[in-house]
Design a protein around this motif. Structure first.
Motif, PDB file in Angstrom:
ATOM      1  N   TRP A   6       0.834  -1.201   0.000  1.00 57.94           N
ATOM      2  CA  TRP A   6       0.000   0.000   0.000  1.00 57.94           C
ATOM      3  C   TRP A   6       0.874   1.260   0.000  1.00 57.94           C
ATOM      4  O   TRP A   6       2.062   1.212   0.322  1.00 57.94           O
ATOM      5  CB  TRP A   6      -0.937   0.012   1.213  1.00 57.94           C
ATOM      6  N   ASP A  92       0.419   6.170  16.197  1.00 54.38           N
ATOM      7  CA  ASP A  92      -0.223   5.086  15.449  1.00 54.38           C
ATOM      8  C   ASP A  92      -1.123   5.682  14.370  1.00 54.38           C
ATOM      9  O   ASP A  92      -1.762   6.714  14.585  1.00 54.38           O
ATOM     10  CB  ASP A  92      -1.096   4.227  16.386  1.00 54.38           C
ATOM     11  N   GLU A  94      -4.143   4.581  11.419  1.00 53.35           N
ATOM     12  CA  GLU A  94      -5.009   3.542  10.871  1.00 53.35           C
ATOM     13  C   GLU A  94      -5.927   4.156   9.818  1.00 53.35           C
ATOM     14  O   GLU A  94      -6.533   5.192  10.037  1.00 53.35           O
ATOM     15  CB  GLU A  94      -5.841   2.892  11.983  1.00 53.35           C
ATOM     16  N   ASP A  95      -5.955   3.513   8.650  1.00 49.21           N
ATOM     17  CA  ASP A  95      -6.883   3.897   7.593  1.00 49.21           C
ATOM     18  C   ASP A  95      -7.699   2.649   7.252  1.00 49.21           C
ATOM     19  O   ASP A  95      -7.241   1.770   6.523  1.00 49.21           O
ATOM     20  CB  ASP A  95      -6.111   4.410   6.368  1.00 49.21           C
ATOM     21  N   LYS A  96      -8.892   2.550   7.851  1.00 55.77           N
ATOM     22  CA  LYS A  96      -9.714   1.337   7.711  1.00 55.77           C
ATOM     23  C   LYS A  96     -10.150   1.125   6.262  1.00 55.77           C
ATOM     24  O   LYS A  96     -10.238   0.000   5.784  1.00 55.77           O
ATOM     25  CB  LYS A  96     -10.925   1.413   8.637  1.00 55.77           C
ATOM     26  N   GLU A  97     -10.419   2.235   5.563  1.00 54.96           N
ATOM     27  CA  GLU A  97     -10.843   2.142   4.157  1.00 54.96           C
ATOM     28  C   GLU A  97      -9.813   1.401   3.316  1.00 54.96           C
ATOM     29  O   GLU A  97     -10.130   0.549   2.496  1.00 54.96           O
ATOM     30  CB  GLU A  97     -11.040   3.552   3.597  1.00 54.96           C
ATOM     31  N   LYS A  98      -8.539   1.750   3.516  1.00 58.30           N
ATOM     32  CA  LYS A  98      -7.463   1.142   2.719  1.00 58.30           C
ATOM     33  C   LYS A  98      -6.821  -0.049   3.436  1.00 58.30           C
ATOM     34  O   LYS A  98      -5.821  -0.586   2.955  1.00 58.30           O
ATOM     35  CB  LYS A  98      -6.391   2.206   2.417  1.00 58.30           C
ATOM     36  N   ASN A  99      -7.343  -0.374   4.617  1.00 56.66           N
ATOM     37  CA  ASN A  99      -6.808  -1.484   5.407  1.00 56.66           C
ATOM     38  C   ASN A  99      -5.318  -1.285   5.729  1.00 56.66           C
ATOM     39  O   ASN A  99      -4.497  -2.190   5.573  1.00 56.66           O
ATOM     40  CB  ASN A  99      -7.037  -2.817   4.673  1.00 56.66           C
ATOM     41  N   LYS A 101      -2.602  -0.149   8.618  1.00 54.77           N
ATOM     42  CA  LYS A 101      -2.391   0.077  10.057  1.00 54.77           C
ATOM     43  C   LYS A 101      -0.887   0.186  10.302  1.00 54.77           C
ATOM     44  O   LYS A 101      -0.128  -0.725   9.982  1.00 54.77           O
ATOM     45  CB  LYS A 101      -2.985  -1.074  10.864  1.00 54.77           C
ATOM     46  N   GLU A 103       1.887   1.089  13.272  1.00 54.13           N
ATOM     47  CA  GLU A 103       2.117   1.328  14.704  1.00 54.13           C
ATOM     48  C   GLU A 103       3.312   2.267  14.864  1.00 54.13           C
ATOM     49  O   GLU A 103       4.182   2.341  13.989  1.00 54.13           O
ATOM     50  CB  GLU A 103       2.357   0.007  15.430  1.00 54.13           C
TER      51      GLU A 103
END
Length: 419
Positions: A6, A92, A94-99, A101, A103
Motif C-alpha cells: 500500500w 499510530d 489507521e486507515d480502515k478504508e485502505k486497510n 495500520k 504502529e
C-alpha cells in the motif's frame, strides 16, 4: 503492519513569511538557535507557498525527495535532523478504508517519498527554504499522526531552516530565541492572526530571481565571526525593537511598523556590510526603490509604505491600505515599466485584481502613467525596463493546511513517484 504494498499519502500547503524584525546570526549552528528574537508577517499562500506531498509504503527501499521536479539528496544534516525528530514523535495510524495500520514503532523501519514544489523562485531571497521545511514538517506530522502543537513542530522545522519555524502560523509571528542549550524553548508563537490587520497590502518587487551569491547560512556565520555591529544589534537594539514591534502590531500602528521595519532592514544590511569580507545583498535597483518609498513617505507627512529586504535584492513593500497600494503600484510601474510586449498579468502576479483598480489592465496603460506627483526630485528616468523581473501583489495570510483534493498531490498514488 499489513504486508500489502500500500501507499499512504498526505499533501499540505504552507506559506512563506517575511521578517519585519530580522533573524541574522546563530548562537548554535547545529540546532539553528538565533542570537535574537525575530518577528514576521506570513504571506497569503494563494500567492506564495510550498506544496508538499509525503508518502509512506513498505515498498519504498529508501527515503527520497524531489524539489520542483528534480530529485535531491536527503543526506544533509538539516533534512536528517527534521526526519529523525518527526519520526521520534510519530503516533499510530489507521486507515480502515485502505486497510492500512501503522504502529508507532513501525515508522523507524518505513521509508518516505517526498515531493515539494514552490510557486516562487528558490534561493532568491523570498524565504523558499522557510516555506519548504515548514511544509515538510507539517505534512509529515499529519502523515504520522504526530500529537504535538504547532510551537513544538516549529522547533523541529527550525532545525531545517531557522525562519521555517515562523511559517507554521498565519498572520504575525514571533520566533523566540530561547535560552536553553537544547533549543527546546526556541519556538515560534503567533502574535495575531491574519484577520487582525487585514487593511495591509504587500507588493514584492522581484528584482532578481537568481540564486544569491552568498547563502544566508554562510553569510550569517561570517557576520557572527567578524561584525561588531551584529553583537551590538543582538544585545542592545533588537530586544527593544521586538517589544515596540509587538505593540505596533497589536495596536495596528502603521507609523511605528514602518519606522521599525525600515530601520531594522537597513541595520541588517549594514551588518552585512560590516562583515568581513562585506556581503552585498541589495543592488542599485533595491536602493532606488528605497529612495522612492522614503521620498513618498516624507512628502505625505505620515508613512504610507514600509519596506523590508531579506538576504537578496527583492523589495517587500507593505502599503497601509488598498488605496495606497494602488498608488504604489502605479509609481513602481512608472519607474520600472515592463519590457515591450510583456503581458501585464505575467508582470504583476498574485492578486491581479489590483491592476484594474490601478487602471492598468489595458494594452498601453503603463505608457500613459504620470510621474508620481508626491516625488518632486527625480529618482531616475523612466527607462529602467527590465530592472524588475515582476511584481507580486499579496497580503497577510493563513498558516499551513492539508489539501484533501487528490488532484493536487505531487506523487502518484499507485507508484509513489512524482506525477
Amino acid at each position: 503492519m499489513a504486508a500489502e504494498k500500500w501507499i499512504f499519502m498526505v499533501t499540505a500547503q504552507t506559506p512563506t513569511n517575511i521578517a519585519v524584525i530580522k533573524y541574522w546570526g546563530k548562537r548554535d549552528e547545529v540546532r539553528i538557535l538565533p542570537v535574537n528574537d525575530s518577528i514576521s508577517v506570513t504571506l497569503d499562500p494563494d500567492h506564495l507557498c510550498t506544496v508538499t506531498t509525503v508518502a509512506v509504503s513498505p515498498a519504498f527501499d529508501r527515503d527520497r525527495m524531489w524539489l520542483n521536479g528534480k530529485e535531491i539528496s536527503l543526506s544533509g544534516s538539516r533534512y536528517q535532523n527534521c526526519l529523525r525528530e518527526i519520526r521520534s514523535c510519530a503516533g499510530d495510524v489507521e486507515d480502515k478504508e485502505k486497510n492500512i495500520k501503522i504502529e508507532k514503532k513501525d515508522w523507524e523501519k518505513l521509508n518516505l517519498h517526498i515531493a515539494s514544489h514552490n510557486n516562487f523562485p528558490t534561493a532568491a531571497g523570498l524565504a523558499s527554504s522557510a516555506a519548504g521545511f515548514a511544509c515538510l514538517v507539517f505534512s509529515l506530522a499529519k502523515l504520522m499522526n504526530v500529537d504535538e502543537d504547532l510551537s513544538h513542530l516549529s522547533a523541529i522545522a527550525r532545525q531545517g531552516s531557522g525562519s521555517a519555524c515562523r511559517s507554521l502560523f498565519g498572520g504575525f509571528v514571533k520566533w523566540k530565541m530561547g535560552s536553553k542549550e537544547d533549543g527546546s524553548d526556541s519556538v515560534a508563537v503567533q502574535l495575531e492572526d491574519e484577520k487582525h490587520w487585514d487593511d495591509l497590502v504587500i507588493i514584492i518587487a522581484v528584482v532578481s530571481s537568481q540564486q544569491k551569491e552568498t547563502s544566508s547560512t554562510s553569510g550569517m556565520r561570517e557576520s557572527v565571526e567578524t561584525s561588531l555591529l551584529l553583537q551590538h544589534r543582538a544585545k542592545e537594539v533588537v530586544p527593544k525593537r521586538v517589544l515596540q514591534m509587538e505593540e505596533a502590531i497589536k495596536n495596528r500602528d502603521f507609523a511605528s511598523l514602518t519606522r521599525l521595519s525600515c530601520a531594522d532592514s537597513n541595520q541588517f544590511h549594514a551588518v552585512c556590510l560590516d562583515t568581513s569580507p562585506p556581503i552585498f545583498y541589495m543592488n542599485d535597483t533595491s536602493h532606488r526603490i528605497i529612495s522612492l518609498v522614503e521620498k513618498w513617505n516624507r512628502s505625505e507627512g505620515t508613512p504610507q509604505v514600509a519596506y523590508t529586504f531579506d538576504a537578496g535584492p527583492n523589495a517587500v513593500l507593505i502599503a497601509r491600505n488598498r488605496k495606497v497600494a494602488v498608488q504604489l503600484l502605479q509609481g513602481l510601474l512608472y519607474y520600472f515599466p515592463p519590457k515591450p510586449d510583456t503581458d501585464m498579468r505575467s508582470y504583476v502576479v498574485g492578486d491581479t485584481s489590483i491592476l484594474k483598480e490601478a487602471g492598468l489592465d489595458g494594452a498601453n496603460s503603463v505608457e500613459s502613467l504620470q510621474p508620481p506627483p508626491e516625488i518632486k526630485d527625480n529618482i531616475g528616468s523612466q527607462d529602467q525596463k527590465g530592472e524588475v523581473s515582476y511584481f507580486i501583489c499579496t497580503r497577510p495570510g493563513r498558516g499551513p493546511v492539508v489539501l484533501h483534493d487528490q488532484t493536487q498531490a505531487l506523487l502518484d498514488p499507485v507508484t509513489g513517484l512524482p506525477k
